[in-house]
Design a protein around this motif. Structure first.
Motif, PDB file in Angstrom:
ATOM      1  N   UNK A   1       0.831  -1.206   0.000  1.00  0.00           N
ATOM      2  CA  UNK A   1       0.000   0.000   0.000  1.00  0.00           C
ATOM      3  C   UNK A   1       0.866   1.258   0.000  1.00  0.00           C
ATOM      4  N   UNK A   2       2.164   1.127   0.268  1.00  0.00           N
ATOM      5  CA  UNK A   2       3.048   2.292   0.264  1.00  0.00           C
ATOM      6  C   UNK A   2       3.621   2.563  -1.124  1.00  0.00           C
ATOM      7  N   UNK A   3       3.888   1.513  -1.874  1.00  0.00           N
ATOM      8  CA  UNK A   3       4.306   1.646  -3.273  1.00  0.00           C
ATOM      9  C   UNK A   3       3.380   0.762  -4.122  1.00  0.00           C
ATOM     10  N   UNK A   4       2.141   1.184  -4.294  1.00  0.00           N
ATOM     11  CA  UNK A   4       1.118   0.319  -4.878  1.00  0.00           C
ATOM     12  C   UNK A   4       1.150   0.264  -6.408  1.00  0.00           C
ATOM     13  N   UNK A   5       2.254  -0.269  -6.925  1.00  0.00           N
ATOM     14  CA  UNK A   5       2.399  -0.460  -8.367  1.00  0.00           C
ATOM     15  C   UNK A   5       2.984  -1.834  -8.610  1.00  0.00           C
ATOM     16  N   UNK A   6       2.836  -2.332  -9.830  1.00  0.00           N
ATOM     17  CA  UNK A   6       3.400  -3.629 -10.195  1.00  0.00           C
ATOM     18  C   UNK A   6       3.883  -3.570 -11.634  1.00  0.00           C
ATOM     19  N   UNK A   7       5.085  -4.109 -11.868  1.00  0.00           N
ATOM     20  CA  UNK A   7       5.644  -4.076 -13.210  1.00  0.00           C
ATOM     21  C   UNK A   7       6.217  -2.733 -13.571  1.00  0.00           C
ATOM     22  N   UNK A   8       6.320  -1.846 -12.608  1.00  0.00           N
ATOM     23  CA  UNK A   8       6.851  -0.514 -12.836  1.00  0.00           C
ATOM     24  C   UNK A   8       7.291   0.056 -11.495  1.00  0.00           C
ATOM     25  N   UNK A   9       7.788   1.284 -11.495  1.00  0.00           N
ATOM     26  CA  UNK A   9       8.167   1.962 -10.265  1.00  0.00           C
ATOM     27  C   UNK A   9       7.179   3.092  -9.990  1.00  0.00           C
ATOM     28  N   UNK A  10       7.005   3.433  -8.725  1.00  0.00           N
ATOM     29  CA  UNK A  10       6.072   4.492  -8.369  1.00  0.00           C
ATOM     30  C   UNK A  10       6.444   5.801  -9.063  1.00  0.00           C
ATOM     31  N   UNK A  11       7.740   6.068  -9.220  1.00  0.00           N
ATOM     32  CA  UNK A  11       8.184   7.296  -9.886  1.00  0.00           C
ATOM     33  C   UNK A  11       7.754   7.342 -11.345  1.00  0.00           C
ATOM     34  N   UNK A  12       7.465   6.184 -11.920  1.00  0.00           N
ATOM     35  CA  UNK A  12       7.047   6.141 -13.317  1.00  0.00           C
ATOM     36  C   UNK A  12       5.532   6.250 -13.474  1.00  0.00           C
ATOM     37  N   UNK A  13       4.841   6.472 -12.367  1.00  0.00           N
ATOM     38  CA  UNK A  13       3.406   6.743 -12.391  1.00  0.00           C
ATOM     39  C   UNK A  13       3.198   8.079 -11.674  1.00  0.00           C
ATOM     40  N   UNK A  14       3.523   9.194 -12.350  1.00  0.00           N
ATOM     41  CA  UNK A  14       3.594  10.497 -11.668  1.00  0.00           C
ATOM     42  C   UNK A  14       2.288  10.969 -11.040  1.00  0.00           C
TER      43      UNK A  14
END
Length: 569
Positions: free
Chosen positions: A366-379
């Protein structure tokens, strides 16, 4: 000769009429709009399975089935709840699911799109212009998408109408689908005060919302769906703010987006902006401020990974239903269904049956809720969660979901009621992707959506308290996440009321009590309340107001003319 007091009385009366008309006209326009758009209840009646009969020329149907990927639009007549709308546009829909069904040797269970106004601009069904019929691909429970939209609605997100529908085409049973309202102008009018803004369906270059340049033409995947002649300056302003450190409160409905991403994260819905495909969402701009809108949830509840979807095998599926299926309610809602037909689909598909409750799904970060990518790449998401105040609200919404919607009591009540409603239709569905045994196992076995929700809620609460630390997943396909389609269990107890009878628990749990700092702003007329917008009636209001003003001025001039005559006479 007119007396002065009569002239004054006449003018005063006209002024009163004018003021009353100016006050009443907008109310009458709203009432007219409300009466004209009743599809939320008349079309999407969640208390029953709605019958949808589609009729088209045999040659047109053959053409569609021979080339489903082309999404050819043909003329059809559609009857819903006994009411027929003629000359509508009819075609296949979907991307991953469409291509997957195309690859099956023995299935034609495509998702469909109906455009009531394709051939006739002013045509609709109780205000509804477009209807999607989703085939429940990758979901043996038939419930993932329905429950996901229910959660979004409970969180105050503008959510498309949705209900179960049983479809026939040219008299042939096509099976149980989920009917979903298309997100377009009618949806915007129903859910927003101003429906004239820019609507986007991002999918492709730029759909991650990363900064490319100030030239909107460089964002070829943003896909503007309304206002063809918009300069899209609001979108560029928003992209600049979330990527380059601007004031995001000027360009985002921050609280709405926090609620949205909290719900999406709880659902582990990764065929989405938070996953590697960065699609299946809408953005709507209202006066320069963007909201995010939910779409396509058949792979929620941990049902997506990496490539997602299923691979077809050409073997026919054996019918395993006879020993377990109940057939007490063969007729529901004045609709008779045929006897159980053999499953037509490419059975034995390599699917998600065994992994939807794996550790990486249950403990999805829930702190970095992404998959297959990085949170920084989902601005968009990164800009929200980088702010401590916003993250605290996001955490509050996750806590609400874990303790309320995902509680065992409420999930059991909802899934039990849905099961009771749809089980007879699933049994008779001749094109379903799963056998009846697999449906019953997925809905009442040892691992169900209820079990997923309860375990996911426990993980969310443990992460919020700090008792569980989960590192974000950044590499697609390396986190143990496999395409997941339901329970892989050997049996289990049936939830309460599965077989029907007695008073059913409410389908909709009470609204989440957010309280304190977690309370969302007043959303009446914008989200959740389904209040009609006023943009469609503004021109009529202006015209009528001008007419009344002209009449008033004419009356004053008339009175003045006769007053002058009286003085000169």
């Amino acid at each position: 000769m007119l007396k002065t007091r009569y002239v004054a009385a006449a003018i005063g009366s006209l002024i009163m009429i004018f003021i009353a008309a100016m006050y009443l006209v907008p109310l009458l326009q709203v009432e007219k709009a409300t009466k004209g758009n009743t599809y939320a209840k008349s079309v999407f009646d969640q208390s029953k399975v709605t019958k949808v009969d589609i009729t088209l020329a045999d040659d047109d149907l053959d053409s569609i089935l021979d080339n489903p990927s082309e999404k050819e639009i043909v003329n059809a007549d559609v009857t819903i709840n006994g009411e027929t709308v003629k000359n509508v546009g009819f075609r296949t829909k979907g991307n991953l699911s469409l291509n997957s069904v195309v690859q099956m040797d023995d299935s034609e269970r495509y998702s469909w799109k109906i455009d009531f106004d394709y051939y006739q601009d002013d045509q609709d069904l109780h205000g509804l212009k477009k209807l999607a019929l989703n085939n429940n691909y990758s979901d043996p429970t038939f419930m993932r998408e329905y429950l996901s939209y229910e959660l979004m609605e409970k969180m105050g997100i503008a959510t498309p109408g949705h209900s179960y529908m049983y479809v026939t085409i040219n008299g042939k049973e096509w099976g149980l689908y989920l009917g979903v309202e298309a997100i377009e102008e009618t949806f915007l009018n129903t859910n927003f005060a101003d429906a004239t803004g820019d609507l986007y369906y991002p999918d492709g270059t730029g759909s991650d919302l990363k900064w490319i340049s100030e030239d909107i033409d460089d964002y070829t995947g943003l896909n503007l769906k309304t206002n063809d002649h918009s300069d899209q300056s609001a979108m560029i302003h928003m992209l600049d703010a979330i990527n380059n450190g601007g004031n995001i409160e000027e360009v985002l409905d921050v609280d709405e987006m926090l609620r949205y991403f909290a719900a999406n994260t709880a659902l582990v819905n990764l065929d989405h902006y938070q996953g590697d495909k960065k699609h299946n969402y809408y953005l709507y701009e209202e006066n320069g401020v963007f909201s995010i809108l939910p779409w396509d949830y058949n792979m929620s509840f941990g049902g997506y990974s990496g490539g997602g979807g299923r691979q077809a095998e050409g073997t026919a599926r054996k019918n395993e239903d006879e020993a377990t299926a109940k057939n007490d309610n063969a007729e529901q809602d004045d609709m008779k269904l045929p006897e159980e037909a053999p499953n037509m689909n490419g059975g034995g598909m390599m699917d998600m049956s065994s992994n939807f409750m794996n550790e990486s799904n249950i403990n999805f970060s829930i702190t970095e809720p992404v998959s297959g990518t990085a949170l920084e790449d989902r601005p968009l998401l990164n800009a929200l969660l980088s702010n401590d105040e916003y993250r605290e609200k996001y955490d509050d919404y996750l806590n609400d979901i874990a303790t309320d919607f995902f509680s065992e009591e409420k999930m059991t009540a909802m899934t039990s009621e849905i099961s009771t409603l749809i089980t007879p239709y699933v049994k008779r569905d001749p094109t379903k992707f799963y056998t009846m045994n697999e449906f019953l196992e997925a809905t009442s076995g040892e691992e169900t959506l209820v079990d997923f929700a309860v375990q996911r809620a426990g993980s969310i609460l443990a992460q919020l308290s700090g008792d569980l630390i989960v590192e974000g997943e950044t590499e697609s396909g390396t986190d143990g996440r496999a395409p997941n389609m339901g329970a892989d269990a050997n049996g289990g107890q049936q939830p309460p009321n599965m077989a029907g009878g007695g008073e059913m628990p409410a389908m909709h749990p009470p609204d989440i009590d957010r309280g304190g700092n977690g309370s969302p702003p007043d959303i009446t007329g914008k989200m959740g309340q389904k209040e009609p917008g006023n943009s469609s009636s503004s021109k009529d209001t202006i015209i009528l107001s001008l007419v009344l003003l002209i009449l008033l001025l004419g009356a004053i001039a008339f009175a003045h003319f006769f007053k002058r005559r009286g003085k000169t006479g």
